[in-house]
Design a protein around this motif. Structure first.
Motif, PDB file in Angstrom:
ATOM      1  N   SER A  26       0.805  -1.229   0.000  1.00 33.50           N
ATOM      2  CA  SER A  26       0.000   0.000   0.000  1.00 33.50           C
ATOM      3  C   SER A  26       0.837   1.278   0.000  1.00 33.50           C
ATOM      4  O   SER A  26       0.306   2.345   0.257  1.00 33.50           O
ATOM      5  CB  SER A  26      -0.926  -0.001   1.215  1.00 33.50           C
ATOM      6  OG  SER A  26      -0.148  -0.006   2.400  1.00 33.50           O
ATOM      7  N   HIS A  94       7.622   6.772   7.801  1.00 32.12           N
ATOM      8  CA  HIS A  94       7.379   7.004   9.230  1.00 32.12           C
ATOM      9  C   HIS A  94       6.141   7.851   9.496  1.00 32.12           C
ATOM     10  O   HIS A  94       5.489   7.684  10.533  1.00 32.12           O
ATOM     11  CB  HIS A  94       8.580   7.679   9.874  1.00 32.12           C
ATOM     12  CG  HIS A  94       9.814   6.831   9.872  1.00 32.12           C
ATOM     13  ND1 HIS A  94      11.007   7.273  10.382  1.00 32.12           N
ATOM     14  CD2 HIS A  94      10.060   5.579   9.415  1.00 32.12           C
ATOM     15  CE1 HIS A  94      11.924   6.332  10.247  1.00 32.12           C
ATOM     16  NE2 HIS A  94      11.365   5.292   9.660  1.00 32.12           N
ATOM     17  N   HIS A  95       5.819   8.774   8.583  1.00 37.30           N
ATOM     18  CA  HIS A  95       4.769   9.747   8.885  1.00 37.30           C
ATOM     19  C   HIS A  95       3.578   9.752   7.939  1.00 37.30           C
ATOM     20  O   HIS A  95       2.549  10.343   8.271  1.00 37.30           O
ATOM     21  CB  HIS A  95       5.368  11.154   8.933  1.00 37.30           C
ATOM     22  CG  HIS A  95       6.427  11.302   9.971  1.00 37.30           C
ATOM     23  ND1 HIS A  95       6.162  11.313  11.316  1.00 37.30           N
ATOM     24  CD2 HIS A  95       7.777  11.390   9.850  1.00 37.30           C
ATOM     25  CE1 HIS A  95       7.292  11.422  11.998  1.00 37.30           C
ATOM     26  NE2 HIS A  95       8.287  11.468  11.126  1.00 37.30           N
ATOM     27  N   SER A  96       3.671   9.117   6.775  1.00 35.11           N
ATOM     28  CA  SER A  96       2.567   9.173   5.816  1.00 35.11           C
ATOM     29  C   SER A  96       1.917   7.823   5.550  1.00 35.11           C
ATOM     30  O   SER A  96       0.952   7.752   4.808  1.00 35.11           O
ATOM     31  CB  SER A  96       3.057   9.770   4.492  1.00 35.11           C
ATOM     32  OG  SER A  96       3.504  11.097   4.696  1.00 35.11           O
ATOM     33  N   CYS A  97       2.452   6.759   6.106  1.00 32.72           N
ATOM     34  CA  CYS A  97       1.861   5.421   5.941  1.00 32.72           C
ATOM     35  C   CYS A  97       0.990   5.104   7.140  1.00 32.72           C
ATOM     36  O   CYS A  97       1.241   5.569   8.236  1.00 32.72           O
ATOM     37  CB  CYS A  97       2.966   4.368   5.835  1.00 32.72           C
ATOM     38  SG  CYS A  97       3.941   4.494   4.342  1.00 32.72           S
ATOM     39  N   GLU A  98      -0.030   4.276   6.912  1.00 36.62           N
ATOM     40  CA  GLU A  98      -0.890   3.847   8.002  1.00 36.62           C
ATOM     41  C   GLU A  98      -1.003   2.337   7.982  1.00 36.62           C
ATOM     42  O   GLU A  98      -1.626   1.799   7.058  1.00 36.62           O
ATOM     43  CB  GLU A  98      -2.258   4.499   7.878  1.00 36.62           C
ATOM     44  CG  GLU A  98      -3.150   4.304   9.066  1.00 36.62           C
ATOM     45  CD  GLU A  98      -2.536   4.784  10.376  1.00 36.62           C
ATOM     46  OE1 GLU A  98      -2.631   4.013  11.349  1.00 36.62           O
ATOM     47  OE2 GLU A  98      -1.973   5.874  10.440  1.00 36.62           O
ATOM     48  N   PRO A  99      -0.447   1.576   8.888  1.00 35.04           N
ATOM     49  CA  PRO A  99       0.381   2.077   9.987  1.00 35.04           C
ATOM     50  C   PRO A  99       1.762   2.489   9.478  1.00 35.04           C
ATOM     51  O   PRO A  99       2.185   2.048   8.408  1.00 35.04           O
ATOM     52  CB  PRO A  99       0.490   0.863  10.919  1.00 35.04           C
ATOM     53  CG  PRO A  99       0.372  -0.311  10.021  1.00 35.04           C
ATOM     54  CD  PRO A  99      -0.575   0.105   8.918  1.00 35.04           C
ATOM     55  N   PRO A 100       2.448   3.331  10.251  1.00 33.78           N
ATOM     56  CA  PRO A 100       3.806   3.721   9.861  1.00 33.78           C
ATOM     57  C   PRO A 100       4.709   2.494   9.718  1.00 33.78           C
ATOM     58  O   PRO A 100       4.526   1.494  10.411  1.00 33.78           O
ATOM     59  CB  PRO A 100       4.267   4.605  11.023  1.00 33.78           C
ATOM     60  CG  PRO A 100       3.001   5.095  11.644  1.00 33.78           C
ATOM     61  CD  PRO A 100       2.017   3.974  11.486  1.00 33.78           C
ATOM     62  N   TYR A 131       2.328   0.264  15.424  1.00 30.35           N
ATOM     63  CA  TYR A 131       0.896   0.289  15.699  1.00 30.35           C
ATOM     64  C   TYR A 131       0.577   1.286  16.809  1.00 30.35           C
ATOM     65  O   TYR A 131       1.467   1.852  17.426  1.00 30.35           O
ATOM     66  CB  TYR A 131       0.416  -1.114  16.064  1.00 30.35           C
ATOM     67  CG  TYR A 131       0.527  -2.052  14.888  1.00 30.35           C
ATOM     68  CD1 TYR A 131      -0.454  -2.059  13.903  1.00 30.35           C
ATOM     69  CD2 TYR A 131       1.623  -2.895  14.744  1.00 30.35           C
ATOM     70  CE1 TYR A 131      -0.355  -2.898  12.805  1.00 30.35           C
ATOM     71  CE2 TYR A 131       1.726  -3.741  13.649  1.00 30.35           C
ATOM     72  CZ  TYR A 131       0.736  -3.733  12.689  1.00 30.35           C
ATOM     73  OH  TYR A 131       0.841  -4.546  11.610  1.00 30.35           O
ATOM     74  N   GLU A 132      -0.693   1.486  17.058  1.00 36.31           N
ATOM     75  CA  GLU A 132      -1.164   2.495  18.005  1.00 36.31           C
ATOM     76  C   GLU A 132      -0.493   2.420  19.370  1.00 36.31           C
ATOM     77  O   GLU A 132      -0.210   3.428  19.980  1.00 36.31           O
ATOM     78  CB  GLU A 132      -2.682   2.391  18.181  1.00 36.31           C
ATOM     79  CG  GLU A 132      -3.448   2.940  17.018  1.00 36.31           C
ATOM     80  CD  GLU A 132      -4.937   2.847  17.237  1.00 36.31           C
ATOM     81  OE1 GLU A 132      -5.375   2.727  18.395  1.00 36.31           O
ATOM     82  OE2 GLU A 132      -5.670   2.915  16.241  1.00 36.31           O
TER      83      GLU A 132
END
Length: 142
Positions: A26, A94-100, A131-132
Motif C-alpha cells: 500500500s 514514518h509519517h505518511s503510511c498507516e500504519p507507519p 501500531y497504536e
C-alpha cells in the motif's frame, strides 16, 4: 525489471516474503523501489518483480566497483541529493503510511540508484509496522 527470489527451503523465507509484501502493498513514493508484480507457484517458487535500477546500489558506488565515467562521479551535490532522497523516503514511511513502517535495514546496499542517480530505498524484508500502542514488530528473515 529486477527479480528477488525467495528460497523456500530456507527457514523463514515465506514469512519474509509475507512481511515484505505487507510493507510494500500500500505504499508509493518516488524514492521507494516500485514493486511491479509477485510471481509464485504452489510451494515451489516465490519472487517479487521490481522496477530495475540501472545504476545499481549505493554500496557498489561507494566502493567504486561500478564503472564510473567523468559525468557520474559523485560530487558533494549528488551525495547530498542521495541523502535527501533517502530522508524523504524514510519520512514518508514514518509519517505518511498507516500504519507507519520502520525499514530496520537502511544501508548502502539497500539504496538503489536510477539512471539519474536518484536514490530509491529497497529491501523491506526486515521492516516493522508501528501500531497504536507503540508496539514495533520486527521480523527476522534470516
Amino acid at each position: 525489471m529486477a527479480i528477488k527470489l525467495f528460497n523456500l527451503e530456507v527457514r523463514g523465507a515465506l514469512k519474509c516474503l509475507t512481511y515484505e509484501c505487507d510493507a510494500l502493498k500500500s505504499i508509493q513514493h518516488r524514492n521507494l523501489v516500485r514493486v511491479l508484480s509477485l510471481c509464485s507457484s504452489i510451494n515451489e517458487f516465490k519472487a517479487l518483480i521490481f522496477e530495475f535500477m540501472p545504476k545499481g546500489n549505493l554500496d557498489t558506488w561507494l566502493r567504486q566497483e561500478y564503472e564510473i565515467n567523468e559525468d557520474d562521479l559523485f560530487s558533494l551535490e549528488k551525495r547530498l541529493s542521495i541523502a535527501i532522497n533517502v530522508a524523504e523516503a524514510l519520512e514518508y514511511l514514518h509519517h505518511s503510511c498507516e500504519p507507519p513502517i520502520i525499514h530496520c535495514d537502511i544501508k548502502p546496499s539497500n539504496i538503489l540508484l536510477d539512471n539519474n542517480i536518484i536514490a530509491h530505498v529497497g529491501d523491506f524484508g526486515l521492516s516493522g509496522m508501528l501500531y497504536e500502542n507503540v508496539n514495533i514488530s520486527l521480523q527476522d528473515c534470516s
